[in-house]
Design an enzyme around this catalytic site. Structure first.
Site, PDB file in Angstrom:
ATOM      1  CG  HIS A 258      -0.168   0.011   2.534  1.00  0.00           C
ATOM      2  ND1 HIS A 258       0.735  -0.961   2.876  1.00  0.00           N
ATOM      3  CD2 HIS A 258      -0.192   0.884   3.567  1.00  0.00           C
ATOM      4  CE1 HIS A 258       1.222  -0.685   4.079  1.00  0.00           C
ATOM      5  NE2 HIS A 258       0.691   0.430   4.514  1.00  0.00           N
ATOM      6  CB  CYS A 259       3.785   2.327   1.412  1.00  0.00           C
ATOM      7  SG  CYS A 259       2.775   2.616   2.874  1.00  0.00           S
ATOM      8  CB  ILE A 260       7.071   0.614  -1.978  1.00  0.00           C
ATOM      9  CG1 ILE A 260       7.513   0.475  -0.522  1.00  0.00           C
ATOM     10  CG2 ILE A 260       8.293   0.873  -2.862  1.00  0.00           C
ATOM     11  CD1 ILE A 260       8.112   1.733   0.060  1.00  0.00           C
ATOM     12  CB  ILE A 262       0.721   3.888  -4.062  1.00  0.00           C
ATOM     13  CG1 ILE A 262       0.099   2.653  -4.738  1.00  0.00           C
ATOM     14  CG2 ILE A 262      -0.286   5.034  -4.030  1.00  0.00           C
ATOM     15  CD1 ILE A 262      -1.101   2.092  -4.020  1.00  0.00           C
ATOM     16  CG  ASP A 263       2.759   6.103  -0.071  1.00  0.00           C
ATOM     17  OD1 ASP A 263       1.626   5.886  -0.552  1.00  0.00           O
ATOM     18  OD2 ASP A 263       3.066   5.824   1.099  1.00  0.00           O
TER      19      ASP A 263
END
Length: 418
Positions: A258-260, A262-263
């Site tokens: 959910h992070c790498i 996308i963010d």
């Protein structure tokens, strides 16, 4: 009066609720998903990091879940923990954030503290959330308090959780920050204060952009080290012996979660939109990481070709389809594009994952093997996509006709490593 209402009861909101309950706070969880709310009220968990027993314990401690937004009005603090996926143009999709903020605005009271935890681009709290809240007629920093505190949940991490992971907090005003620091200080060991909301928003993006860029570095090194006949895994092991100035990152079949994946795109999109030029490091890293499934497929084809086999018609078993080891979370897993590419070549795909009973991919369900060792021995090629601890990888590699390890966890010479 409820101490806190948490909007969004997923991988971020639910562990946060648990820590608040353990600290003695009265907690209400708000979610628009009726099934999630019903299951939580029945003591059933839907996230990896909390068991049914832990949810039942939360319920015994007074936690309730609801779909009734009017419950927000009874809380002293409202924390927004809803998802921010990528939109079609590469920026953050703030639909859920805006909806949650409007729900708070309709129930906003003087003196309430509102905290956004959802990851987004710098300026969101001040430019998007604040105006929506102030549409109520109340003013941020005067009539109510506003802050941003980025979530740092790492699903499946047994060492660091919500309590012992430092909490970054930035307030709309110093007084807003004071109240937010006091709120988190009740159940988080360390609270790190920033100058404002933009600094707190940027801190989260810096953390994940740092990882994104360094993962891309070792992914690219994996490609040319293979061509040069260099064992990159041994290189990383040797470099890691240096006690300063080096942090190990490892190549893989792609990045997930959910992070790498996308963010960093939030930051790149924001730089282009506001400043008119590209964030070249991020865009190059995205290009490299996004093409790793293609590289893995080319390597798989080479392994089959060396045995006189084509990918078309070959049986390929994928081991591990979650985005990280030892959890069931499949968000943005590189196993999905990898499966699509292999299927496009005509391979006969199957999978095994101790955490995934059903894998809906390729427009349908990929067959799951039940007898792991027999399936490994019979497949033309076995690809280790995720290295769950449940796998004895050296044993499996020894049983397989051909074993392709994309995680560098095998030690036997018979395995092909990324």
């Amino acid at each position: 009066m409820t101490d806190v209402v948490i909007l969004g009861l997923g991988y971020v909101g639910l562990p946060l609720a648990r820590e608040a309950v353990h600290a003695g706070a009265s907690v209400c969880g708000y979610d628009v998903n009726e099934a999630v709310v019903a299951n939580l009220n029945a003591g059933r968990s839907h996230v990896d990091d909390l068991t049914d027993a832990e949810v039942a314990e939360m319920r015994a401690g007074g936690f309730t879940a609801t779909t009734d937004e009017t419950e927000i009005a009874s809380a002293a603090t409202a924390v927004i923990c809803v998802p921010t996926p990528l939109s079609e143009d590469g920026g953050p999709d703030l639909t859920a954030v805006e909806a949650a903020t409007r729900a708070v605005a309709r129930n906003l009271r003087p003196g309430m503290l509102v905290i956004l935890e959802s990851t987004t681009y710098p300026g969101t709290t001040d430019e998007i959330v604040r105006p929506l809240l102030e549409a109520s007629g109340l003013r941020a920093g005067v009539d109510f308090h506003l802050a941003f505190s980025p979530e740092r949940i790492d699903p499946g991490n047994s060492q660091f959780g919500p309590r012992n992971t430092p909490k970054v907090v930035g307030g709309h005003t110093p007084a807003c920050a004071d109240l937010a620091v006091s709120f988190y200080g009740r159940f988080v060991d360390t609270v790190v204060r920033t100058k404002g909301t933009r600094e707190a928003e940027m801190a989260k993006l810096l953390e994940n952009t740092y990882r994104h860029v360094n993962i891309a570095l070792v992914n690219e090194m994996a490609r040319f080290c293979h061509q040069l006949g260099i064992d990159l895994w041994d290189v990383i092991r040797a470099a890691s012996s240096k006690p300063f100035g080096f942090q190990a990152f490892y190549p893989g079949p792609g990045v997930g979660g959910h992070c790498i994946p996308i963010d960093p795109n939030y930051l790149s999109h924001n730089v282009r939109a506001k400043l008119g030029y590209p964030f070249r490091f991020v865009e190059l890293a995205q290009e490299i990481n996004a093409t790793m499934p293609d590289y893995v497929v080319r390597r798989a084809q080479d392994i089959l070709n060396d045995a006189g086999l084509a990918a078309n018609g070959s049986s390929i078993l994928m081991l591990g389809v979650t985005y990280k080891p030892d959890i069931a979370d499949q968000r943005e897993s590189p196993a999905v594009p990898l499966a699509r590419l292999l299927d496009g070549l005509g391979a006969k795909l199957s999978y095994h994952d101790p955490y995934v009973d059903r894998w809906d991919c390729l427009g349908g369900t990929v067959p799951r093997v039940e007898d792991l060792h027999t399936a490994v021995a019979e497949a033309d090629l076995v690809i280790l996509v995720q290295g769950h601890r449940a796998y004895d990888v050296d044993q499996l590699a020894g049983q397989a006709k051909r074993f392709f390890d994309t995680r560098g966890v095998t030690t036997v010479d018979t395995a092909h490593r990324l």
